[in-house]
Each structure stands twice: as structure tokens, then as C-alpha cells.
Design an enzyme around this catalytic site. Structure first.
Site, PDB file in Angstrom:
ATOM      1  N   SER A  36       5.101 -17.141  -2.636  1.00 57.54           N
ATOM      2  CA  SER A  36       4.095 -18.073  -2.138  1.00 57.54           C
ATOM      3  C   SER A  36       2.810 -17.325  -1.827  1.00 57.54           C
ATOM      4  O   SER A  36       2.736 -16.110  -1.963  1.00 57.54           O
ATOM      5  CB  SER A  36       4.614 -18.783  -0.886  1.00 57.54           C
ATOM      6  OG  SER A  36       4.742 -17.846   0.166  1.00 57.54           O
ATOM      7  N   LYS A  37       1.834 -18.082  -1.400  1.00 62.19           N
ATOM      8  CA  LYS A  37       0.508 -17.515  -1.167  1.00 62.19           C
ATOM      9  C   LYS A  37       0.512 -16.293  -0.262  1.00 62.19           C
ATOM     10  O   LYS A  37      -0.283 -15.386  -0.420  1.00 62.19           O
ATOM     11  CB  LYS A  37      -0.434 -18.562  -0.563  1.00 62.19           C
ATOM     12  CG  LYS A  37      -0.765 -19.727  -1.456  1.00 62.19           C
ATOM     13  CD  LYS A  37      -0.042 -20.990  -1.040  1.00 62.19           C
ATOM     14  CE  LYS A  37       1.263 -21.171  -1.760  1.00 62.19           C
ATOM     15  NZ  LYS A  37       2.213 -22.113  -1.260  1.00 62.19           N
TER      16      LYS A  37
END
Length: 464
Positions: A239-240
Site C-alpha cells: 500500500s501507499k
RNA sequence: GGUCCCUUCGUCUAGCGGUCUAGGACACCGGCCUUUCACGUCGGUAACACGGGUUCGAUUCCCGUAGGGAUCACCA
């Protein structure tokens, strides 16, 4: 052409991320290799969350990676009539039913079940009701068998089986009449004659209910292949917070598409000890048999290494064009020279990204040398004046301006001053570049050209 | 929690019963090269999760355990 038909079916609710790019790549490679057909379908049944910007971003990213498709893009939002018809068919055949439970009721039941340790599964309240409540909002649920086993041979994971009683009756049509994912994916894959559904393994749990729907709809069941997820360094889903996950973000960071493709394919697939693969080689060598079954951790360092490799071995002409875009972004005008190709050649071995290359190339184009105080203090001191004068004088004598003649001139300087290159080079470098790191000074001089080189040396001398 | 999937160096992986004192790559640590920074090059550290089977023989096959992941939406 073979009979193989695969597809990539992103939902346009954001950019194309690393994981999606990899499943798209695997589909593309397999289709190319088997001479099959690669279909692109946009899964936009969730009208509220789908955007045209996302569609464009995904298309753009696929184009950048070189993943072309044979059919599509098809939009599910164009096919609502078909879904409606198929829902009605199931309703008519008693394979689906109307459910009048409200979202709130269901949510409450789910929470209660979870709290008491039970399964958060639909309790079948409306499953057997025969009446039709006119004017009442309802969803349509697929009637799932209460017993039996649903299994399939996954092309990557092998045999996978589920007890049917674990499956609940999924909603296939919402209150607003729009169909849901698990249903449309079946109708679409069937009507588009997809023979192999190759997707992320987060879909494994959806597969049995989809198989059941294929059967209920009277469609042949395709093959399935579930590719493992990509994880972050802490082994949680990428994820980010693990860094950039958008494919295009890597383009902006100066990565080459071939590096990204090479990295992505090797994450979860291998071919003996080989590490470097062009797209053409991949098409020849790719196979599902060599795709691993376990999730892989995204390793930015290796991507970077691959990128450095492709910069090192890339075509200077093409790299020059790409470099120019990055220089422009930095507000640097390259029109007055030197030649981009020559510039690139001096930087290929030392830049890992195009961003780095642009940083390293800036000094060639800036009209005035920007001196770093620390470098000047150390290497452009008054005592260097005679050496630099000697350099300037002998370079001025050079007629054929190239690396060889420049090196010869330095040889003369070394004789004249009795100094080794190590005592001369750094000062010349600061004079030309402004700082202490750059390509080799003979290269820099050659690329800069005689006029610009002498001018820069003179300016530096004037400071002393 | 239920279900499903997964498990070789820190990471990506090779290995498809003996060839394994387990190979390659990234990263890391040293040497060399060298006008800076890099490149390159040579070398090094480092792994079969655990426990049972099966077998003459398990990294390789089976079963448990543990750990990790996924999923359980009127999202896809």
C-alpha cells in the site's frame, strides 16, 4: 490463433497499481505466447466510484508498459441491459430470489453474529419467501446450494475446494437495479468467451460462487489461475505507506518501462537463473508452470538495480529524448547544446534513474557554472592558478577537439607542472562543473566543446 | 473467529527423492580498478519454519503444529 482468451479487468477507481500491472502483464504475456486473445474490460458497475480519469490513467499506464490488448476496452456500464436480462433469467428459474432485508438490518445481524462468534453470513431470511412485496425496495440474491462441494483446478495453485455450505447467497442486483461484481464478472467472462481467468489470488474466495453462477446460467466454466499478491516490506499487502504503488509514479521518478516489466515479471516468476528479460524474450519464455504460489515482497532496490541496468545498456538516442523531458521539468533549456546523445553517454554508467541523470546533466546546459562553496574552497584556491593557466593554454592549442587530444594536452600539462592528474583533475572539474562529482573530465571537456570549456576555465581563473 | 491460500539466505528465487558441504540475483561487507562520483571486477556473510510419517534415502511426497497472507460489503 489458439483458443486461449484471457482478460484484464480493472475497476476504474484509481490509478493502475503495481499489483494490477503484474496481473495485466501475465495475461498479456500468456496471450502473446499462446497466440491467444487479450481482452481489456473496465469494471465500472459501481458508477459512483468509477471515473473517466481513472480509465485514462489505467490505459496510459498499460500503454507505457507496452501491454497492448486485442479486444476492448469494454465497459460494463454499457452492458446493464444484458445483466438485467440474466438476473431475470435466474429469477424466473428460481435460481435467484428477491430479498427485502435492509442494509441496516443485515449490518446489525452481521455484527451480532460476529460478536457471538458465529459466521457473519446471510441468514436466509428471504430465501424461501414466495410473496412479492410490491413497491418495496429489494435486492436480488443468488440461491447457493446448501450442500455439496465446489472445486476447481487452479492453474497456479492446484486443486482448491470449498464446501458449499460455507457460501452464502450473494447479492447480484442492488436495490437501485445495478448488478454487482460477482455476477457481472461471470456474465462478462462467459459472453466474452474467456477461457482462462487469470487474476490476483485475493479472488480465490470468490471463485466457487462464480463457478456456481456459471453453472446456474448454463455457461461453460473457464479455467482459473490465481497469481499471488505483492506484499510490502513488512509482509502486509502493498500500500501507499510502503512507497509509490502507482505504475506511473515510477515513470515520473525516472524509471524505464522495461525495468518495471522486468521487475514485475520476476516477482513471482522465474526462468532458471536468468534475471534480465526483454518483453520479446518474456513472450517466448513465460509460462504459468513457472509462476510461484507464494506472495512476494516488493523490493524497490532490485527495481532500481534493473533500472540502472537498462539505462546503462539503453539506446542513447532514446534516453536523450526521455532525458530532455526531465530536464525541461527542471527548467533547463537544452537547445543551445551540447548534444543530448553525447551527454547521455557520459551519464549512462552513473545514473540509476532518469531523474538522477537529469541532475547529473544539468551543469552541461546551465549558461553559468553554479559553484559549490565547499568545492571552490578546496579546489579553486589561488595556488591552483598556474596549473589552470597551463591547462587553459594547452587546451587552447588543441585543434581536433576530442577525448584523445584532450588527454594528450593534459599529458603535456602534467609534464610542464610535474603534477599528477590527481592534483589537476579536481580543480578543472570544479571549474567546469561547479562541484566535485561529474563524469570523467576528459569526457566533460569533449562534450562541452572547446569554446565552452575554455570559457568556463577562464571564468574560474578570473575568480582567483 | 470461519473459510481458503502460502512457507528455501534480509528480499526475489533455482531445486521438480540421491547430483545439496543447497545454486543465482538484489541488498550488505571486504579487495582490486580509479582524476571525483559511479561502472566494472574478484571474494565474503547469509536459508531448506517445527514435529511426525512414507522411503534404502527427504529441501523435494503425506499429515499435523506454528507463522504469514487473503477473504467473509447493496466495493471490485
Amino acid at each position: 490463433m489458439s483458443d486461449l482468451r484471457v482478460r484484464f479487468a480493472p475497476s476504474p477507481t484509481g490509478y493502475l497499481h503495481i499489483g494490477g500491472a503484474r496481473t495485466a502483464l501475465f495475461n498479456y504475456l500468456l496471450a502473446q505466447k499462446e497466440k491467444g486473445t487479450f481482452v481489456l474490460r473496465i469494471e465500472d458497475t459501481d458508477v459512483a466510484r468509477s471515473t473517466q480519469e481513472s480509465v485514462d490513467a489505467i490505459l496510459q499506464a498499460m500503454d507505457w508498459l507496452g501491454l497492448s490488448y486485442d479486444e476492448g476496452p469494454f465497459y460494463q456500464s454499457d452492458r446493464f441491459d444484458l445483466y438485467k436480462e440474466k438476473v431475470q433469467q435466474l429469477l424466473d428459474e428460481g435460481k435467484a430470489y428477491r430479498c427485502y432485508c435492509t442494509a441496516e438490518e443485515l449490518e446489525a445481524k452481521r455484527e451480532a453474529a460476529l460478536k457471538s462468534g458465529g459466521k457473519p453470513k446471510y441468514d436466509g431470511t428471504c430465501r424461501d419467501r414466495q410473496d412479492v412485496l410490491e413497491g418495496q425496495p429489494y435486492v436480488v440474491r443468488f440461491r447457493s446450494p446448501e450442500e455439496g462441494v465446489t472445486e476447481f483446478i487452479d492453474r497456479i495453485k492446484g486443486k482448491i475446494s470449498f464446501q458449499n455450505n460455507e457460501l452464502d447467497d450473494v447479492i447480484i442486483q442492488r436495490t437501485d437495479g445495478t448488478p454487482t461484481y460477482n455476477f457481472v464478472v461471470v456474465v462478462d467472462d462467459a459472453t466474452m468467451n474467456i477461457t482462462l481467468v487469470l487474476r490476483g489470488d485475493d479472488h480465490i474466495n470468490n471463485t466457487p460462487r462464480q463457478i456456481l453462477m456459471y453453472q446456474a446460467l448454463g455457461y461453460p466454466v473457464p479455467e482459473f489461475g490465481h497469481v499471488p499478491m505483492i506484499l510490502g516490506a513488512d509482509k502486509s499487502r502493498l500500500s501507499k505507506r510502503h512507497g509509490a504503488t502507482s505504475v506511473m509514479a515510477y515513470k515520473e521518478m525516472g524509471y524505464l518501462p522495461e525495468a518495471m516489466v522486468n521487475y514485475l515479471v520476476r516477482l513471482g516468476w522465474s526462468f532458471g537463473d536468468e534475471e534480465i528479460f526483454s518483453l520479446a524474450e518474456l513472450i517466448e519464455k513465460f509460462s504459468l508452470e513457472n509462476v510461484g504460489r507464494s506472495a512476494g515482497v516488493f523490493n524497490p532496490d532490485k527495481l532500481l538495480w534493473l533500472n540502472a541496468h537498462y539505462i546503462k545498456t539503453g539506446d542513447p538516442v532514446r534516453l536523450g529524448q526521455l532525458l530532455q523531458e526531465f530536464l525541461q521539468k527542471d527548467g533547463i533549456d537544452t537547445s543551445a547544446g551540447p548534444e543530448l546523445i553525447a551527454v547521455v553517454k557520459t551519464l549512462q554508467d552513473r545514473a540509476k534513474t532518469l531523474v538522477e541523470m537529469a541532475q547529473g546533466a544539468a551543469f552541461y546546459f546551465k549558461p553559468e557554472v553554479e559553484f559549490e562553496p565547499a568545492a571552490v574552497e578546496k579546489f579553486l584556491t589561488a595556488d591552483k592558478k598556474p596549473v589552470l593557466e597551463s591547462v587553459l593554454r594547452h587546451l587552447d592549442l588543441v585543434n581536433e577537439w576530442n577525448e584523445g587530444t584532450i588527454e594528450a594536452a593534459f599529458g603535456t600539462v602534467m609534464e610542464e607542472t610535474g603534477l599528477k592528474l590527481g592534483k589537476i583533475g579536481p580543480s578543472v572539474r570544479v571549474a567546469l562543473v561547479g562541484g566535485t562529482t561529474s563524469p570523467g573530465i576528459f569526457d566533460v571537456l569533449a562534450v562541452l566543446g572547446k569554446e565552452a570549456s575554455l570559457k568556463r576555465l577562464q571564468i574560474a581563473l578570473d575568480r582567483l
